[in-house]
Design an enzyme around this catalytic site. Structure first.
Site, PDB file in Angstrom:
ATOM      1  N   ARG A  55       0.808  -1.224   0.000  1.00 50.27           N
ATOM      2  CA  ARG A  55       0.000   0.000   0.000  1.00 50.27           C
ATOM      3  C   ARG A  55       0.841   1.274   0.000  1.00 50.27           C
ATOM      4  O   ARG A  55       0.607   2.180  -0.801  1.00 50.27           O
ATOM      5  CB  ARG A  55      -0.912   0.046   1.248  1.00 50.27           C
ATOM      6  CG  ARG A  55      -2.191  -0.705   1.114  1.00 50.27           C
ATOM      7  CD  ARG A  55      -2.560  -1.324   2.445  1.00 50.27           C
ATOM      8  NE  ARG A  55      -1.600  -2.369   2.737  1.00 50.27           N
ATOM      9  CZ  ARG A  55      -1.712  -3.620   2.267  1.00 50.27           C
ATOM     10  NH1 ARG A  55      -2.757  -3.955   1.580  1.00 50.27           N
ATOM     11  NH2 ARG A  55      -0.774  -4.528   2.512  1.00 50.27           N
ATOM     12  N   THR A  56       1.801   1.360   0.920  1.00 48.77           N
ATOM     13  CA  THR A  56       2.476   2.645   1.113  1.00 48.77           C
ATOM     14  C   THR A  56       3.307   2.997  -0.111  1.00 48.77           C
ATOM     15  O   THR A  56       3.252   4.120  -0.617  1.00 48.77           O
ATOM     16  CB  THR A  56       3.345   2.592   2.384  1.00 48.77           C
ATOM     17  OG1 THR A  56       2.554   2.042   3.441  1.00 48.77           O
ATOM     18  CG2 THR A  56       3.832   3.965   2.776  1.00 48.77           C
ATOM     19  N   LYS A  85      26.257  -3.191   0.366  1.00 50.94           N
ATOM     20  CA  LYS A  85      27.733  -3.127   0.367  1.00 50.94           C
ATOM     21  C   LYS A  85      28.254  -2.398   1.587  1.00 50.94           C
ATOM     22  O   LYS A  85      29.457  -2.142   1.689  1.00 50.94           O
ATOM     23  CB  LYS A  85      28.216  -2.390  -0.884  1.00 50.94           C
ATOM     24  CG  LYS A  85      27.733  -2.984  -2.187  1.00 50.94           C
ATOM     25  CD  LYS A  85      28.175  -2.081  -3.336  1.00 50.94           C
ATOM     26  CE  LYS A  85      27.273  -2.242  -4.542  1.00 50.94           C
ATOM     27  NZ  LYS A  85      27.432  -1.135  -5.490  1.00 50.94           N
ATOM     28  N   ARG A 106      11.029   3.940   3.853  1.00 50.21           N
ATOM     29  CA  ARG A 106      10.607   2.933   4.839  1.00 50.21           C
ATOM     30  C   ARG A 106      11.860   2.167   5.238  1.00 50.21           C
ATOM     31  O   ARG A 106      12.607   1.679   4.388  1.00 50.21           O
ATOM     32  CB  ARG A 106       9.571   1.972   4.271  1.00 50.21           C
ATOM     33  CG  ARG A 106       9.350   0.783   5.199  1.00 50.21           C
ATOM     34  CD  ARG A 106       8.158  -0.041   4.852  1.00 50.21           C
ATOM     35  NE  ARG A 106       6.924   0.674   5.138  1.00 50.21           N
ATOM     36  CZ  ARG A 106       5.722   0.135   5.029  1.00 50.21           C
ATOM     37  NH1 ARG A 106       5.594  -1.131   4.653  1.00 50.21           N
ATOM     38  NH2 ARG A 106       4.643   0.835   5.301  1.00 50.21           N
ATOM     39  N   HIS A 134       4.475   5.432  11.819  1.00 56.00           N
ATOM     40  CA  HIS A 134       4.019   5.385  10.427  1.00 56.00           C
ATOM     41  C   HIS A 134       3.041   6.553  10.265  1.00 56.00           C
ATOM     42  O   HIS A 134       1.824   6.368  10.176  1.00 56.00           O
ATOM     43  CB  HIS A 134       3.331   4.032  10.175  1.00 56.00           C
ATOM     44  CG  HIS A 134       3.122   3.683   8.737  1.00 56.00           C
ATOM     45  ND1 HIS A 134       3.278   4.587   7.696  1.00 56.00           N
ATOM     46  CD2 HIS A 134       2.746   2.511   8.158  1.00 56.00           C
ATOM     47  CE1 HIS A 134       3.016   3.978   6.551  1.00 56.00           C
ATOM     48  NE2 HIS A 134       2.681   2.721   6.806  1.00 56.00           N
TER      49      HIS A 134
HETATM   50  N1   CP Z   1      -0.432  -0.231   5.857  1.00 57.66           N
HETATM   51  C1   CP Z   1       0.783  -0.424   5.296  1.00 57.66           C
HETATM   52  O1   CP Z   1       1.761   0.238   5.671  1.00 57.66           O
HETATM   53  O2   CP Z   1       0.792  -1.359   4.321  1.00 57.66           O
HETATM   54  P1   CP Z   1       2.089  -1.784   3.488  1.00 57.66           P
HETATM   55  O3   CP Z   1       3.053  -2.436   4.468  1.00 57.66           O
HETATM   56  O4   CP Z   1       1.596  -2.716   2.444  1.00 57.66           O
HETATM   57  O5   CP Z   1       2.695  -0.530   2.916  1.00 57.66           O
END
Ligand code: CP
Length: 308
Positions: A55-56, A85, A106, A134
């Protein structure tokens, strides 16, 4: 109002900024229905994902392209970027900022987005930092709550599942502390209860909270059930703890029968077995609508950090 630049943690958003963001997000729903915009043409987003995502990553990349921008991306960055590396995160950011106007990251370590922001001259957006935060998920969660139940003050929410490791519930708790008359029920297996720093933050901000064991009883009393996955990847070799936690709280037909007609079930997704697919068709199951709102929130964030 100060211009939005880095997006690192939920606490940085105050109510006026949230209202502005949600107004822009609403406009983005219109933009998508009109087949996009070119306001970010000639702008480029780098997405660096060191942990898996559906999703993100896809919604950020889609958001950038829907606004006429372009994307360079590395998924599985632990393996496929020069991190493999031995390059430091700071050096990677110093390189990526030369190639892009905004960096979405991320990472598997709590605090990594802040480290990136400390060396970056372009905006850094935290797309999840290990068990830390998040924030963009919490922003879309709050936007969804407003859309689904019509208010952000004076409501009750149950946070269910892996509250110790869940970065989404941590960020959401920080955001909800901005509103009035919110009550939070924490419904979690013993080994993954909500951490004390969040409880202390809620106390400081006058937000009522309570730990509860009986999901059915709580479901009868709340406007929102926010279910989360027990995150196997955060348990390491504590297999027994994981086995003890998984399957304890499942949203099924019995929970849906307890839920008020006006209430909704949310989940940041992905789910494994903590919401049975049989309840997906219930109009109160709002988790797929919630995920779609992520596109509009991320379009709004990109516009605000790059253009306003
Ligand atoms: N909700 C969420 O962060 O989903 P993903 O891990 O698929 O990005």
């Amino acid at each position: 109002m100060d211009k939005l630049f880095h997006v690192i943690e939920a606490q940085q958003f105050d109510r006026p900024l949230l209202s502005e963001l949600f107004a822009v997000t609403k406009e983005m729903e219109e933009v998508v229905s009109r087949y996009g915009s070119n306001i970010l043409s000639r702008r480029l987003m780098a997405s660096l994902f060191y942990e898996p995502s559906t999703r993100t990553r896809l919604s950020f990349e889609s958001a950038m392209m829907r606004l006429g921008g372009q994307v360079v991306t590395t998924e599985s960055a632990r393996e496929f970027s020069s991190a493999a590396k031995g390059e430091t995160l700071e050096d990677t950011i110093r390189i990526a900022e030369g190639y892009s106007d905004v960096i979405v990251i991320r990472h598997y370590e709590s605090g990594s987005a802040r480290r990136a922001a400390e060396v970056a001259s372009v905006p850094i957006i935290n797309a999840g930092d290990g068990p830390g935060q998040h924030p963009t998920q919490a922003l879309l969660d709050v936007y969804t709550i407003q859309k689904e139940i019509g208010r952000l003050d004076n409501f009750k929410i149950a946070m269910v599942g892996d509250l110790a490791n869940g970065r989404t519930v941590r960020s959401l708790a920080y955001l909800l502390s901005k509103y009035d008359g919110v009550k939070i029920f924490f419904v979690a297996p013993r080994v993954v209860r909500m951490k004390d720093d969040i409880k202390a933050h809620l106390d400081e901000h006058g937000i009522e909270w309570e730990e509860a064991d009986d999901l059915i009883a709580v479901a009868r009393d709340v406007d929102v059930v926010y279910q989360t996955r027990i995150q196997r990847e955060r348990f390491g070799d504590r297999i027994e703890d994981y086995e003890q936690a998984r399957g304890k709280y499942v949203i099924d037909q019995t929970v849906m029968e307890a839920l008020l007609e006006s209430s909704v079930v949310l989940h940041p997704l992905p789910r494994v077995d903590e919401i049975v697919p049989e309840v997906d068709g219930d109009p109160r199951s709002a988790y797929f609508r919630q995920a779609h709102n992520g596109l509009y929130i991320r379009m709004a964030l990109l516009q605000m950090v790059l253009e306003s």
